[in-house]
Design an enzyme around this catalytic site. Structure first.
Site, PDB file in Angstrom:
ATOM      1  N   HIS A 189      47.589  30.902 -47.389  1.00  0.00           N
ATOM      2  CA  HIS A 189      48.279  30.690 -48.678  1.00  0.00           C
ATOM      3  C   HIS A 189      48.805  32.043 -49.170  1.00  0.00           C
ATOM      4  CE1 HIS A 189      49.413  28.803 -52.349  1.00  0.00           C
ATOM      5  NE2 HIS A 189      48.258  28.742 -52.968  1.00  0.00           N
ATOM      6  N   SER A 211      46.266  26.799 -54.542  1.00  0.00           N
ATOM      7  CA  SER A 211      45.944  27.430 -55.840  1.00  0.00           C
ATOM      8  C   SER A 211      46.133  26.456 -57.005  1.00  0.00           C
ATOM      9  CB  SER A 211      46.758  28.702 -56.052  1.00  0.00           C
ATOM     10  OG  SER A 211      48.135  28.474 -55.857  1.00  0.00           O
ATOM     11  N   HIS A 213      55.388  25.843 -43.278  1.00  0.00           N
ATOM     12  CA  HIS A 213      54.983  25.319 -44.589  1.00  0.00           C
ATOM     13  C   HIS A 213      54.457  23.903 -44.435  1.00  0.00           C
ATOM     14  CE1 HIS A 213      55.058  24.383 -48.884  1.00  0.00           C
ATOM     15  NE2 HIS A 213      55.019  25.692 -49.047  1.00  0.00           N
ATOM     16  N   ASP A 254      56.635  34.162 -48.664  1.00  0.00           N
ATOM     17  CA  ASP A 254      55.915  35.409 -48.370  1.00  0.00           C
ATOM     18  C   ASP A 254      56.605  36.273 -47.319  1.00  0.00           C
ATOM     19  OD1 ASP A 254      53.785  34.806 -50.173  1.00  0.00           O
ATOM     20  OD2 ASP A 254      53.087  33.317 -48.733  1.00  0.00           O
ATOM     21  N   ARG A 257      62.888  30.301 -52.287  1.00  0.00           N
ATOM     22  CA  ARG A 257      62.287  31.524 -52.861  1.00  0.00           C
ATOM     23  C   ARG A 257      62.514  32.704 -51.916  1.00  0.00           C
ATOM     24  NH1 ARG A 257      56.322  29.310 -53.619  1.00  0.00           N
ATOM     25  NH2 ARG A 257      56.797  28.776 -51.435  1.00  0.00           N
TER      26      ARG A 257
HETATM   27  N1  HAX Z   1      52.767  30.595 -36.560  1.00  0.00           N
HETATM   28  C1  HAX Z   1      52.084  30.033 -35.540  1.00  0.00           C
HETATM   29  N2  HAX Z   1      51.653  28.760 -35.542  1.00  0.00           N
HETATM   30  C2  HAX Z   1      51.995  28.016 -36.612  1.00  0.00           C
HETATM   31  C3  HAX Z   1      52.739  28.498 -37.674  1.00  0.00           C
HETATM   32  C4  HAX Z   1      53.124  29.878 -37.632  1.00  0.00           C
HETATM   33  N3  HAX Z   1      53.797  30.442 -38.610  1.00  0.00           N
HETATM   34  N4  HAX Z   1      52.922  27.526 -38.574  1.00  0.00           N
HETATM   35  C5  HAX Z   1      52.286  26.424 -38.099  1.00  0.00           C
HETATM   36  N5  HAX Z   1      51.733  26.731 -36.911  1.00  0.00           N
HETATM   37  C6  HAX Z   1      50.900  25.870 -36.077  1.00  0.00           C
HETATM   38  C7  HAX Z   1      49.672  25.391 -36.858  1.00  0.00           C
HETATM   39  O1  HAX Z   1      48.680  26.401 -36.865  1.00  0.00           O
HETATM   40  C8  HAX Z   1      49.307  24.144 -36.102  1.00  0.00           C
HETATM   41  O2  HAX Z   1      48.690  24.551 -34.897  1.00  0.00           O
HETATM   42  P1  HAX Z   1      47.495  23.680 -34.243  1.00  0.00           P
HETATM   43  O3  HAX Z   1      48.066  22.301 -34.034  1.00  0.00           O
HETATM   44  O4  HAX Z   1      47.207  24.413 -32.976  1.00  0.00           O
HETATM   45  O5  HAX Z   1      46.368  23.684 -35.227  1.00  0.00           O
HETATM   46  C9  HAX Z   1      50.686  23.557 -35.750  1.00  0.00           C
HETATM   47  O6  HAX Z   1      51.599  24.684 -35.772  1.00  0.00           O
HETATM   48  C10 HAX Z   1      51.171  22.492 -36.690  1.00  0.00           C
HETATM   49  O7  HAX Z   1      51.178  23.016 -37.987  1.00  0.00           O
HETATM   50  P2  HAX Z   1      52.164  22.427 -39.113  1.00  0.00           P
HETATM   51  O8  HAX Z   1      51.829  20.992 -39.284  1.00  0.00           O
HETATM   52  O9  HAX Z   1      53.566  22.790 -38.800  1.00  0.00           O
HETATM   53  O10 HAX Z   1      51.763  23.276 -40.386  1.00  0.00           O
HETATM   54  P3  HAX Z   1      50.562  23.059 -41.400  1.00  0.00           P
HETATM   55  O11 HAX Z   1      51.021  22.172 -42.495  1.00  0.00           O
HETATM   56  O12 HAX Z   1      49.306  22.673 -40.688  1.00  0.00           O
HETATM   57  O13 HAX Z   1      50.343  24.545 -41.942  1.00  0.00           O
HETATM   58  C11 HAX Z   1      50.893  26.646 -42.834  1.00  0.00           C
HETATM   59  C12 HAX Z   1      51.207  25.153 -42.859  1.00  0.00           C
HETATM   60  C13 HAX Z   1      51.681  27.325 -43.945  1.00  0.00           C
HETATM   61  C14 HAX Z   1      49.414  26.870 -43.077  1.00  0.00           C
HETATM   62  C15 HAX Z   1      51.302  27.216 -41.446  1.00  0.00           C
HETATM   63  O14 HAX Z   1      52.684  27.047 -41.263  1.00  0.00           O
HETATM   64  C16 HAX Z   1      50.946  28.676 -41.269  1.00  0.00           C
HETATM   65  O15 HAX Z   1      49.811  28.985 -40.892  1.00  0.00           O
HETATM   66  N6  HAX Z   1      51.906  29.631 -41.537  1.00  0.00           N
HETATM   67  C17 HAX Z   1      51.611  31.043 -41.454  1.00  0.00           C
HETATM   68  C18 HAX Z   1      50.855  31.526 -42.674  1.00  0.00           C
HETATM   69  C19 HAX Z   1      51.739  31.529 -43.902  1.00  0.00           C
HETATM   70  O16 HAX Z   1      52.841  32.046 -43.898  1.00  0.00           O
HETATM   71  N7  HAX Z   1      51.227  30.978 -45.005  1.00  0.00           N
HETATM   72  C20 HAX Z   1      51.953  30.942 -46.284  1.00  0.00           C
HETATM   73  C21 HAX Z   1      52.518  29.564 -46.599  1.00  0.00           C
HETATM   74  C22 HAX Z   1      53.257  29.497 -47.913  1.00  0.00           C
HETATM   75  C23 HAX Z   1      52.322  29.750 -49.050  1.00  0.00           C
HETATM   76  O17 HAX Z   1      51.437  28.999 -49.363  1.00  0.00           O
HETATM   77  N8  HAX Z   1      52.479  30.883 -49.656  1.00  0.00           N
HETATM   78  O18 HAX Z   1      51.579  31.304 -50.531  1.00  0.00           O
END
Ligand code: HAX
Length: 441
Positions: free
Chosen positions: A272, A242, A319, A374, A328
């Site tokens: 996000h 964002s 994250h 979140d 937070r």
């Molecule tokens: N559940 C399952 N798998 C997860 C995970 C979770 N909570 N978090 C990361 N992973 C997976 C990724 O999908 C990725 O899988 P692949 O290699 O198969 O593609 C792997 O673990 C490595 O990911 P990472 O390097 O640890 O994390 P990223 O930086 O790629 O992604 C995310 C960060 C926040 C997008 C990720 O942790 C996620 O999808 N979390 C769940 C959704 C979420 O809570 N989002 C909110 C984040 C905070 C925010 O912005 N708030 O607004």
């Protein structure tokens, strides 16, 4: 608000001078190096922009102008009778780098309430044109876009304005937009969940209290929750979707309305800001599927495994930058411990916190198994009766305006240019790997 505007300008002029000198003296120094994997994997860890309002530390979490959340809960002014910081204060801090006094914050509350009066009728008509089942984030963004007719920046740019004055009209637009966001958000809430109705701002109330009143949540505690919520969601340095989107779109000299709306479309993604709705939805589905309001650790573990085996993420965990429990999350947990420690949903959130990290850790690929912002918010809102979880990201969006618009004022005041990183194709990459000259060499 002339005082705040003048203070901001004096700070910006001083920093602009320093930046000029830094670039002149050190502009060719290198910050890190870019690895091939990084350009394929979401540019993680590449330092590529300057964003003044906050800075994220992977271990300690977010710092707003150097201050941690727990400190700001004490240092930022509270409303009379309130126990949480007023988000007006964090905006002041992000904009000026200085902690505001109670009088500074009271002045902002009054100013925003005044600016929020007489929101043009076409904004509500634009929202009303959407089917009622439209997601609240879409309704919210449509409202913001309709309000773009009020952009001073757009009008002055069309008439011809000196680039030295961009900061001033960006400041005016940002203040007007922030002031009216609770009005748009409250209108969307009432339309979607309460059968409609008008909304009006009370000049005697602060930004959060006005919002709570407009949506009809005047229960003790909810207003204070909104103050905390709007404070802690306000900013998370510049690289998140964002903030970065707002910054990028703003770099084309799109006005505050266009830039913020673009950022909100990014916030509406499930990885996000939409994660706050996904968390509570996931918990409700788990409770239903297990037939239990308070599942045991073993039951939660089995449900997490099921979620992962279906190729889904566990929402609220992980994250891109943080490597510890998000402060937070902790701030919200502390709020819950104080006001609702026995709430079954809150206790389930805490049980999930005990259960999920070791499971995610055991997968070996997740860089951060800990909860993010979140993971907790839905349980707090539900406690006060707000179970309409599709609306939760709008609350996040209202708060996020404070950071991204303060940052946009800085970008215009510092004269930051159009953002335009270089991209390559895999053909380029393959040729480069074979030692062939490529267009980036
Ligand atoms: N559940 C399952 N798998 C997860 C995970 C979770 N909570 N978090 C990361 N992973 C997976 C990724 O999908 C990725 O899988 P692949 O290699 O198969 O593609 C792997 O673990 C490595 O990911 P990472 O390097 O640890 O994390 P990223 O930086 O790629 O992604 C995310 C960060 C926040 C997008 C990720 O942790 C996620 O999808 N979390 C769940 C959704 C979420 O809570 N989002 C909110 C984040 C905070 C925010 O912005 N708030 O607004």
């Amino acid at each position: 608000m002339e005082k705040l505007k003048t203070l901001f300008k004096s700070k910006a002029d001083a920093l602009a001078g320093e930046i000029k000198d830094i670039i002149k003296e050190h502009g060719t120094k290198k910050i890190g190096e870019v690895q091939l994997a990084q350009i394929y994997q979401g540019m993680r860890g590449i330092t590529g922009m300057v964003y003044e309002t906050s800075l994220l530390d992977a271990q300690d979490g977010i710092r707003f102008r150097g201050h941690a959340i727990a400190d700001l809960q004490k240092k930022l002014p509270h409303a009379d009778g309130g126990h949480e910081p007023l988000p007006e204060g964090i905006f002041y801090l992000m904009l000026t780098g200085e902690l505001p006094t109670k009088a500074d914050v009271a002045e902002l509350s009054k100013d925003w309430a005044a600016r929020a009066q007489n929101t043009p009728a076409h904004v509500f008509k634009a929202i009303d044109a959407l089917p009622i089942n439209t997601h609240p984030m879409t309704q919210y963004v449509v409202g913001v876009m309709a309000l773009q007719t009020e952009s001073i920046f757009a009008k002055k740019y069309a008439a011809g304005v000196n680039k030295k004055d961009y900061w001033s009209i960006m400041f005016d637009d940002s203040m007007n937009l922030i002031a009216r966001l609770p009005v748009i958000a409250a209108y969307v809430y009432k339309r979607k969940y309460k059968g409609g109705g008008t909304v009006s701002v009370d000049p005697a109330l602060d930004w959060s209290a006005n919002f709570a009143k407009m949506i009809g949540y005047d229960k003790p505690g909810f207003t204070d929750l909104m103050r905390l919520y709007f404070t802690i969601h306000a900013d998370h340095e510049g690289g998140n979707v964002s903030a970065h989107t707002t910054h990028l779109v703003g770099s084309a000299l799109s006005d505050a309305y266009l830039s913020y709306a673009a950022g909100m479309n990014g916030l509406a993604g499930p990885l996000h800001g939409l994660a706050n709705q996904e968390v509570i939805k996931w918990i409700f589905e788990m409770q239903k599927s297990l037939g239990s309001e308070q599942p045991t650790g073993e039951q939660i573990a089995a449900y997490v495994q099921k979620t992962l085996s279906e190729g889904k993420v566990v929402p609220g965990y992980g994250h891109a930058v943080l490597r510890k429990t998000d402060p937070r999350f902790t701030a919200q947990q502390e709020f819950a411990k104080k006001y609702m420690p026995n709430d079954p949903l809150v206790q389930t959130v805490w049980k999930i916190y005990e259960t999920v990290p070791p499971i995610l850790q055991s997968l070996g690929k997740i860089k951060n198994p800990w909860p993010n912002v979140d993971a907790h918010s839905g349980a707090l809102l539900t406690h006060y009766g707000m179970k309409d979880y599709e609306y939760y990201t709008v609350l996040f969006g209202v708060s996020r305006a404070l950071g991204v618009l303060a940052a946009l004022c800085w970008s215009r005041a510092l004269g930051f240019p159009l953002e335009r990183p270089k991209s390559v194709t895999t053909e380029n990459v393959k040729a480069w790997l074979k030692g062939v000259d490529t267009i980036w060499d």
